[in-house]
Write a protein that holds these residues in place. Structure first.
Motif, short mmCIF file in Angstrom:
data_model
loop_
_atom_site.label_atom_id
_atom_site.label_comp_id
_atom_site.label_asym_id
_atom_site.label_seq_id
_atom_site.Cartn_x
_atom_site.Cartn_y
_atom_site.Cartn_z
N ILE A 12 0.97 -1.26 -0.23
CA ILE A 12 -0.13 0.15 -0.03
C ILE A 12 0.71 1.16 0.10
CG2 ILE A 12 -1.52 1.21 1.42
CD1 ILE A 12 -2.58 -1.56 2.59
N TYR A 13 2.12 1.03 0.61
CA TYR A 13 3.16 2.62 1.02
C TYR A 13 3.73 2.38 -0.87
CZ TYR A 13 1.90 2.66 6.57
OH TYR A 13 1.53 1.84 6.86
N ALA A 48 0.57 4.13 -2.66
CA ALA A 48 0.71 5.71 -1.95
C ALA A 48 2.07 6.69 -2.69
CB ALA A 48 0.39 5.66 -1.04
N ILE A 92 2.66 10.72 1.83
CA ILE A 92 2.21 9.58 2.32
C ILE A 92 1.38 10.16 3.27
CG2 ILE A 92 3.70 8.36 0.83
CD1 ILE A 92 5.16 7.14 2.66
N LYS A 93 1.64 11.02 3.78
CA LYS A 93 1.32 11.03 5.61
C LYS A 93 -0.84 10.17 6.29
CE LYS A 93 0.78 14.61 8.45
NZ LYS A 93 0.63 15.89 8.63
N VAL A 125 -1.66 8.19 3.85
CA VAL A 125 -2.19 7.02 4.31
C VAL A 125 -1.19 6.08 5.23
CG1 VAL A 125 -1.12 4.58 2.78
CG2 VAL A 125 -1.83 6.15 1.83
N THR A 148 -3.70 6.27 8.26
CA THR A 148 -4.83 5.75 7.74
C THR A 148 -5.26 4.13 8.15
OG1 THR A 148 -6.18 6.92 5.99
CG2 THR A 148 -7.06 4.46 6.39
N MET A 149 -4.10 3.30 7.98
CA MET A 149 -3.35 2.45 8.32
C MET A 149 -2.89 2.08 9.49
SD MET A 149 -2.98 0.59 5.35
CE MET A 149 -2.58 -0.94 6.32
N ILE A 209 -11.21 8.03 8.82
CA ILE A 209 -11.21 6.90 8.01
C ILE A 209 -12.82 7.18 7.67
CG2 ILE A 209 -9.54 5.29 8.00
CD1 ILE A 209 -11.14 3.63 9.54
#
Length: 300
Positions: free
Chosen positions: A179-180, A183, A214-215, A217, A220-221, A299
């Motif tokens: 995912i990262y 992103a 990417i903060k 993301v 959220t993770m 989220i």
């Protein structure tokens, strides 16, 4: 009528959507009706409809059980330690992979890092036994060859926790970068070029451009990870655990397995599962609210 015409026009798309919808209805929503067992003195021969309704007495019985609070503590401890180790390492690994310029080497590295995720915990537990066993483990052979005393990785509470966290991180760290890395592909290259022209080093570009971009993301993770603090897979603690480390290896999933499958206490196991889900939802909402309070999107 226009709605029907639109659906008919997109009929193949809706047909493809039908199968995952049916999956969730059949295997996720319909089984939720079984939660009523948590409020019954469930009898397998009488079934859900004829078993005696006892209200919250099942929960009261569970909450009075010291073993229950012990497994809650173990679940939170193992999940928290795994999160503390795995979360920053996953981000760091994704940043390192993003800096690799050789396409062939990058693909090879990603494939090797993703591979452990697809290995069964049965296999991982077997590897762990071969590596960490006191009598025949590779690491202890090396320690003894160096003149040291063997370490009880799998039979001492503290060392077992260490082994569990290491195995989890090794298995999932590569897959967590997916995912990262996705992103990171959305970061505007012109920002790097401008920073490079201004004399910013690679480290400064990562700190001041990559991470801030990417903060959302990352937040959220992190929220999703925190929301699973009360959940832990059955495979890892059951396969890596043994009677010598039951004090730390017994978690909610293994506790439900033992009282539900081995002892056939269906009401108690259902109540524990319901408690686990409710706490996870509360933690999710709390984490999301906290993220919004500090200025992040959250989220929900």
């Amino acid at each position: 009528m226009k709605g029907f015409e639109y659906v008919w026009k997109k009929k193949w798309s809706y047909l493809m959507l039908l199968f995952p919808v049916l999956y969730y209805i059949i295997f996720k929503y319909i089984p939720m009706g079984g939660l009523v067992m948590a409020f019954q003195d469930y009898n397998i021969f009488r079934g859900v409809f004829d078993s005696k309704f006892v209200g919250f007495s099942v929960f009261e019985k569970i909450f009075r059980d010291k073993q229950f609070w012990n497994v809650v503590r173990n679940t939170l401890m193992l999940n928290l330690l795994t999160l503390v180790m795995n979360f920053p390492l996953t981000i760091g690994l994704a940043l390192l992979l993003n800096e690799v310029t050789n396409a062939r080497f990058k693909k090879l590295s990603q494939s090797l890092l993703y591979l452990p995720h697809f290995i069964s915990w049965v296999v991982v537990a077997g590897i762990a036994m071969n590596l960490f066993s006191v009598t025949s483990g590779t690491f202890n052979h090396m320690i003894k060859a160096a003149g040291g005393d063997p370490i009880p990785f799998l039979s001492s509470n503290g060392w077992w926790i260490f082994t569990y966290v290491v195995c989890n991180v090794w298995k999932e760290i590569g897959w967590g970068t997916v995912i990262y890395l996705a992103a990171l592909t959305g970061v505007d290259e012109s920002l790097y070029e401008a920073a490079y022209l201004d004399g910013a080093s690679k480290i400064k570009r990562i700190i001041h451009i990559t991470i801030p971009m990417i903060k959302p993301v990352i937040i959220t993770m992190l929220i999703l990870s925190v929301s699973k603090m009360m959940s832990i897979g059955l495979d890892a603690p059951l396969l890596l655990g043994n009677t010598k480390v039951m004090g730390v290896s017994e978690v909610i999933s293994t506790y439900i397995y033992r009282i539900g499958i081995e002892k056939a206490q269906y009401s108690q196991s259902t109540a524990v599962g319901l408690f686990q889900s409710v706490v996870n939802i509360i933690v999710l909402l709390a984490a999301d609210k906290f993220a919004k309070k500090i200025g992040e999107e959250g989220i929900i």
